[in-house]
Motif scaffolding. Sequence first.
Motif, PDB file in Angstrom:
ATOM      1  N   TYR A  14       1.002  -1.251   0.110  1.00 15.00           N
ATOM      2  CA  TYR A  14       0.075  -0.165   0.809  1.00 15.00           C
ATOM      3  C   TYR A  14       1.359   1.159   0.178  1.00 15.00           C
ATOM      4  O   TYR A  14       2.061   1.137   0.734  1.00 15.00           O
ATOM      5  CB  TYR A  14      -0.544   0.459   1.285  1.00 15.00           C
ATOM      6  CG  TYR A  14      -1.277   1.410   1.264  1.00 15.00           C
ATOM      7  CD1 TYR A  14      -2.819   1.913   0.312  1.00 15.00           C
ATOM      8  CD2 TYR A  14      -2.048   1.856   2.863  1.00 15.00           C
ATOM      9  CE1 TYR A  14      -3.562   2.649   0.270  1.00 15.00           C
ATOM     10  CE2 TYR A  14      -2.834   2.832   2.731  1.00 15.00           C
ATOM     11  CZ  TYR A  14      -3.277   3.310   1.519  1.00 15.00           C
ATOM     12  OH  TYR A  14      -4.213   4.696   1.568  1.00 15.00           O
ATOM     13  N   LEU A  15       1.189   2.314  -0.911  1.00 19.52           N
ATOM     14  CA  LEU A  15       1.856   3.544  -0.996  1.00 19.52           C
ATOM     15  C   LEU A  15       2.140   3.707   0.110  1.00 19.52           C
ATOM     16  O   LEU A  15       3.198   4.039   0.643  1.00 19.52           O
ATOM     17  CB  LEU A  15       0.830   4.402  -1.414  1.00 19.52           C
ATOM     18  CG  LEU A  15       1.412   6.117  -2.033  1.00 19.52           C
ATOM     19  CD1 LEU A  15       2.443   5.807  -2.757  1.00 19.52           C
ATOM     20  CD2 LEU A  15       0.985   6.426  -2.534  1.00 19.52           C
ATOM     21  N   PHE A  16       1.504   4.056   1.550  1.00 23.72           N
ATOM     22  CA  PHE A  16       1.978   4.857   2.556  1.00 23.72           C
ATOM     23  C   PHE A  16       2.766   3.994   3.218  1.00 23.72           C
ATOM     24  O   PHE A  16       3.469   4.359   4.042  1.00 23.72           O
ATOM     25  CB  PHE A  16       0.820   5.466   3.357  1.00 23.72           C
ATOM     26  CG  PHE A  16       0.069   6.879   2.108  1.00 23.72           C
ATOM     27  CD1 PHE A  16       1.083   7.411   2.520  1.00 23.72           C
ATOM     28  CD2 PHE A  16      -1.531   6.438   1.135  1.00 23.72           C
ATOM     29  CE1 PHE A  16       0.749   8.666   1.560  1.00 23.72           C
ATOM     30  CE2 PHE A  16      -1.626   7.439   1.141  1.00 23.72           C
ATOM     31  CZ  PHE A  16      -0.474   8.515   1.079  1.00 23.72           C
ATOM     32  N   ALA A  17       2.036   2.356   2.861  1.00 22.42           N
ATOM     33  CA  ALA A  17       3.047   1.624   3.697  1.00 22.42           C
ATOM     34  C   ALA A  17       4.545   1.255   3.693  1.00 22.42           C
ATOM     35  O   ALA A  17       5.589   0.804   3.416  1.00 22.42           O
ATOM     36  CB  ALA A  17       2.451   0.806   3.651  1.00 22.42           C
ATOM     37  N   GLU A  18       4.719   1.258   2.120  1.00 20.74           N
ATOM     38  CA  GLU A  18       5.974   0.877   0.830  1.00 20.74           C
ATOM     39  C   GLU A  18       6.744   2.915   1.550  1.00 20.74           C
ATOM     40  O   GLU A  18       7.831   2.339   1.351  1.00 20.74           O
ATOM     41  CB  GLU A  18       5.675   1.091  -0.567  1.00 20.74           C
ATOM     42  CG  GLU A  18       6.231   0.773  -1.452  1.00 20.74           C
ATOM     43  CD  GLU A  18       7.766  -0.199  -0.955  1.00 20.74           C
ATOM     44  OE1 GLU A  18       6.993  -1.195  -0.427  1.00 20.74           O
ATOM     45  OE2 GLU A  18       8.902   0.284  -1.647  1.00 20.74           O
ATOM     46  N   VAL A  19       6.328   4.011   1.300  1.00 21.97           N
ATOM     47  CA  VAL A  19       6.889   4.713   1.831  1.00 21.97           C
ATOM     48  C   VAL A  19       7.465   5.108   2.999  1.00 21.97           C
ATOM     49  O   VAL A  19       8.467   4.821   3.497  1.00 21.97           O
ATOM     50  CB  VAL A  19       6.072   6.134   1.784  1.00 21.97           C
ATOM     51  CG1 VAL A  19       6.406   7.623   2.303  1.00 21.97           C
ATOM     52  CG2 VAL A  19       5.510   6.530   0.362  1.00 21.97           C
ATOM     53  N   ALA A  20       6.481   3.791   4.585  1.00 22.60           N
ATOM     54  CA  ALA A  20       7.035   4.331   5.390  1.00 22.60           C
ATOM     55  C   ALA A  20       8.189   2.899   5.968  1.00 22.60           C
ATOM     56  O   ALA A  20       9.250   3.442   6.346  1.00 22.60           O
ATOM     57  CB  ALA A  20       5.867   4.171   6.882  1.00 22.60           C
ATOM     58  N   ARG A  21       7.960   2.224   4.777  1.00 24.84           N
ATOM     59  CA  ARG A  21       9.116   0.849   4.909  1.00 24.84           C
ATOM     60  C   ARG A  21      10.823   1.552   4.546  1.00 24.84           C
ATOM     61  O   ARG A  21      11.796   1.288   5.233  1.00 24.84           O
ATOM     62  CB  ARG A  21       9.217   0.266   3.977  1.00 24.84           C
ATOM     63  CG  ARG A  21       9.579  -1.185   3.822  1.00 24.84           C
ATOM     64  CD  ARG A  21       9.416  -2.398   2.878  1.00 24.84           C
ATOM     65  NE  ARG A  21       9.272  -1.949   1.157  1.00 24.84           N
ATOM     66  CZ  ARG A  21      10.846  -1.267   0.810  1.00 24.84           C
ATOM     67  NH1 ARG A  21      11.586  -2.102   1.654  1.00 24.84           N
ATOM     68  NH2 ARG A  21      10.989  -0.698  -0.216  1.00 24.84           N
ATOM     69  N   ARG A  22      10.456   2.038   3.852  1.00 25.82           N
ATOM     70  CA  ARG A  22      11.329   3.144   2.837  1.00 25.82           C
ATOM     71  C   ARG A  22      12.328   3.727   4.302  1.00 25.82           C
ATOM     72  O   ARG A  22      13.145   4.134   3.822  1.00 25.82           O
ATOM     73  CB  ARG A  22      11.381   3.875   1.769  1.00 25.82           C
ATOM     74  CG  ARG A  22      11.141   3.137   0.471  1.00 25.82           C
ATOM     75  CD  ARG A  22      11.452   3.703  -1.301  1.00 25.82           C
ATOM     76  NE  ARG A  22      10.773   2.702  -2.255  1.00 25.82           N
ATOM     77  CZ  ARG A  22      10.873   3.167  -3.302  1.00 25.82           C
ATOM     78  NH1 ARG A  22      11.835   3.688  -4.002  1.00 25.82           N
ATOM     79  NH2 ARG A  22      10.558   2.016  -4.315  1.00 25.82           N
ATOM     80  N   VAL A  23      11.602   4.759   4.533  1.00 30.45           N
ATOM     81  CA  VAL A  23      12.096   5.448   5.487  1.00 30.45           C
ATOM     82  C   VAL A  23      12.406   5.150   6.856  1.00 30.45           C
ATOM     83  O   VAL A  23      13.631   5.389   7.386  1.00 30.45           O
ATOM     84  CB  VAL A  23      10.691   6.697   5.894  1.00 30.45           C
ATOM     85  CG1 VAL A  23      10.890   7.349   7.278  1.00 30.45           C
ATOM     86  CG2 VAL A  23      10.599   7.480   4.279  1.00 30.45           C
ATOM     87  N   LYS A  24      11.762   3.817   7.046  1.00 35.42           N
ATOM     88  CA  LYS A  24      12.320   3.053   8.049  1.00 35.42           C
ATOM     89  C   LYS A  24      13.494   2.628   7.849  1.00 35.42           C
ATOM     90  O   LYS A  24      14.948   2.676   8.386  1.00 35.42           O
ATOM     91  CB  LYS A  24      11.412   1.613   9.126  1.00 35.42           C
ATOM     92  CG  LYS A  24      11.775   1.355   9.876  1.00 35.42           C
ATOM     93  CD  LYS A  24      10.449   0.891  10.027  1.00 35.42           C
ATOM     94  CE  LYS A  24      10.970  -0.213  10.900  1.00 35.42           C
ATOM     95  NZ  LYS A  24      10.637  -1.570  11.100  1.00 35.42           N
ATOM     96  N   ASP A  25      13.794   2.203   6.981  1.00 38.76           N
ATOM     97  CA  ASP A  25      15.119   1.293   6.297  1.00 38.76           C
ATOM     98  C   ASP A  25      16.213   2.526   6.327  1.00 38.76           C
ATOM     99  O   ASP A  25      17.581   2.004   7.412  1.00 38.76           O
ATOM    100  CB  ASP A  25      14.862   0.744   4.863  1.00 38.76           C
ATOM    101  CG  ASP A  25      14.332  -0.502   4.180  1.00 38.76           C
ATOM    102  OD1 ASP A  25      13.630  -0.738   5.990  1.00 38.76           O
ATOM    103  OD2 ASP A  25      14.424  -0.858   3.528  1.00 38.76           O
TER     104      ASP A  25
END
Length: 402
Positions: A14-25
């Motif tokens: 899901y778009l915002f989950a993907e953004v959150a994942r990249r930010v977390k990494d």
Amino acid sequence: MNINTHLAAMPAGYLFAEVARRVKDYQAENPGVELLRLGIGDVTRPLCPAAVDALKQAADEMGTFEGFHGYGPDFGYDFLIDAIIAGDYAPRGVKIGRDEVFISDGAKSDVGNLQELFAADARIAVTDPVYPVYVDSNAMAGRLGDYVNGKWTHLIYLPTNAENGFVPPLPQEKADVIYLCYPNNPTGTVLTKAQLQAFVDYALANDALIIYDAAYKAFISDENIPRSIYEVPGAKRCAIECCSFSKTAGFTGTRCAYTIVPRELSYQGGHFNKMWGRRQATKFNGVSYPVQRAAAAIYTEDGQKQIMESINYYRKNAQVIREGLQKAGVQVFGGVHSPYVWMKTPNEMKSWDFFDLLLRKAHVVGTPGEGFGPCGEGYFRLTAFNTLEKTQAAVQKIVDVL
Ligand code: MLT
């Protein structure tokens, strides 16, 4: 056991989950870096005092025999429904009946769940770019065909971009359901009454349903721009409207929203008001009594003043983003009647590349336009929901990187 292959085959996260994942990494690799978040549209200002007082009072009531509330009415308490009708519709000359208002926990869940009203093979049309929930939820139900080169083969895309002034064209093939969101997420643009009328006329002529997401209506500052699709003649015969307290009153963590399903809505003899009531009574547990009291409190005189302070604060942030970027020569859209500013990426840069560039070089988080649909490629979304100081700092850093 046959599984839902459409859900299993959904592309990426899901778009915002993907953004959150990249930010977390990125944060894991760079623990010392402080990020400025202008990505997901989550509010930062606290609940207004009127809502907090109502929450506390309702919590106290719940601790007494006389004031305790168990299961609430299936579609919400009358005190909140009446406040919504009197506060949001009556002043704009729109007549809404108590039995047309359905209190829920969010516009996101309602727009996802409403598809239970229509057939498995209903043809769906969306503006492009678009809030991904409309698309993803229909894809999970198998309505959109296959995902090929970034597009669903069976979805009708209505491109909205700088070339057409962000006014979507009417569907060229017959659509059964059209999702519209105004003020728009992600572009932050609005439609006039006449432009909305064209969609209502199309829906009435083609036996189509409009699902109208008005989650950002509190940001409209021009009296001539419709806040509700029901300000457009004929809309009660073809449109469902979803509204939310998330952005209006900072309820993203508190959860309360409402959806209007008019009694007039009838397709093939199916009355959507009754069908939605049947669905909600069966599958939804309602919103808690204290939260509905808090939502009702925003319609009091004090409540209205207080929520407008926060909305004006975010409006100012949007102006800071718009003007700061414009001065640096960036093409920007939206952000006037909306908390979202939609910018062109520099030198036609791909939107995910620009996301990575801003994250690494400016330490700013935004949302890549391509995540909202193929026509979002080459654009980027920034939200006005952070603090003024962080918004100013983020704009400066973006300008420096550009
Ligand atoms: C957004 O950033 O688009 C919103 O936060 C999405 C939402 O309200 O679910």
